[in-house]
Design an enzyme around this catalytic site. Sequence first.
Site, short mmCIF file in Angstrom:
data_model
loop_
_atom_site.label_atom_id
_atom_site.label_comp_id
_atom_site.label_asym_id
_atom_site.label_seq_id
_atom_site.Cartn_x
_atom_site.Cartn_y
_atom_site.Cartn_z
CG HIS A 1 108.67 58.23 133.77
ND1 HIS A 1 108.13 57.59 132.66
CD2 HIS A 1 109.72 58.94 133.33
CE1 HIS A 1 108.84 57.92 131.60
NE2 HIS A 1 109.82 58.73 131.97
CG ASP B 1 105.33 62.54 124.03
OD1 ASP B 1 106.19 63.43 124.06
OD2 ASP B 1 105.59 61.33 124.22
NE ARG C 1 111.79 66.41 122.66
CZ ARG C 1 111.54 65.74 123.79
NH1 ARG C 1 110.37 65.16 123.99
NH2 ARG C 1 112.45 65.66 124.72
CB SER D 1 107.95 64.37 126.46
OG SER D 1 107.97 63.02 126.11
CE LYS E 1 105.50 60.07 127.23
NZ LYS E 1 106.66 59.71 126.48
N1 URA Z 1 111.18 59.99 127.93
C1 URA Z 1 110.05 60.52 127.40
O1 URA Z 1 108.99 59.92 127.43
N2 URA Z 1 110.16 61.73 126.82
C2 URA Z 1 111.29 62.44 126.76
O2 URA Z 1 111.29 63.53 126.23
C3 URA Z 1 112.46 61.88 127.31
C4 URA Z 1 112.37 60.64 127.91
#
Ligand code: URA
Length: 434
Positions: free
Chosen positions: A82, A161, A168, A183, A187
């Site tokens: 990621h 999320d 947000r 967040s 995932k």
């Molecule tokens: N990427 C995400 O998936 N969530 C965040 O809060 C910031 C970057």
Amino acid sequence: MRMYDLIYTKKLGGALSAEQIAFWVKGAADGSIPDEQSASLLMAICWRGMDTEETLALTLAMRDSGKRMDLSSVPGLKVDKHSTGGVGDKTTLILGPIVAACGVPCPMFSGRGLGHTGGTVDKFAAIPGLKVELTDAEFLHSLKETRFANSAPTGNIAPADKKLYGLRDITATVESIPLITASIMSKKLAGGADALVLDVKCGPTAFMKTLDDARTLAQSMVDVGMAHGMQIRALITRMDAPLGWAIGNALEVMESVEILRGEHGDSELALMSFRLAAEMLIMGGAAKTLDEAQAKVQASLRDGSALETLRRFVALNGGDAKALDDFSRLPQPGQVVDVCADQDGYVSAIDGRALGILAMDLGAGRRDRNDVLDLGVGIRVLAKVGQKVGKGDLLFQVYAKSSQTIVPNLYKLSLEFSMESKPLHPWLMATIGC
Ligand code: URA
């Protein structure tokens, strides 16, 4: 339990219990808690922070708001990666096929871009016909057949999320270490991989502007991953200039394919992708040392197996694999405008954020969640930091719609010139985790 009490506790800097956090996340996702109360708590968290236990509880509550992928039918350790987001970051398109070609299954759920940062799903969408939202069955089939699967998260991966990120995004509460941790990690945990390599971006173009903040975010995500038995390691990488020469979806596919063909092997983008891939190979058990892993990465480029894995992934999921060998089959711009230097000097800095915004305005990115992208537009960044340029040299090529008026000076403003060459900063700033 009353949402008012949670907001009040956090406003005063107190800690929330796991039960309170679960109550909030469930209520935010099912609509029983009004958005204004969630937004208010988000702002209080931004100011007051969360301790490790709260961050862990938030991550779990968000993970459990939806389904968890079961990848147990795919043999081997599954390794994901990621990146916290940047401009021109197409490392997934490069390292996914490399890691898969080296024998390690690589399941990836990627996001769509918003604002000046691009999203991997949009880059894949530039390959004609390629399905970018796979069903669970298609995702598993791709992983079994090619060892690589990439999809936009299907509706039910951490739906809380989606809800909270939307809030947000419109309340200036994205830049919070516990909220970013929960967040991303909710995932990733729901995605079902056994191991994860994080690429935490640091610099003026990234969420984390300083090395201290990037370290704190990386450590926070590593702690959450380890608490769940996940193998996890983070690299902190510099994000100021765009990564590579391409910004824009079809252009980024082209650059990724060129690297898989073995071109630009010493560029920062290639070195970063190879290093991340090598870390993934070690985690997946395909190599013991970094040198051994790097040798496998290079072998997969030399023997063409990495590029062939990308072709197979594309063909299997409905895409035009011939477009990877014949770029004229990719989305094209209506016009290409050259931007040239009007002074001699050394390029001392390139403002990736400014170029990301210009690319977004061309139609390569979304200002608003519902914007429709033009996959053929973008910017070819020919100037490189540290390079000597003379008056009249090509700095950028702007790939635009035919109806767009391009103002070259706007592009030139993203470059900083100096009269002498300055030392280059290394792209790898730190590593964190096991
Ligand atoms: N990427 C995400 O998936 N969530 C965040 O809060 C910031 C970057």
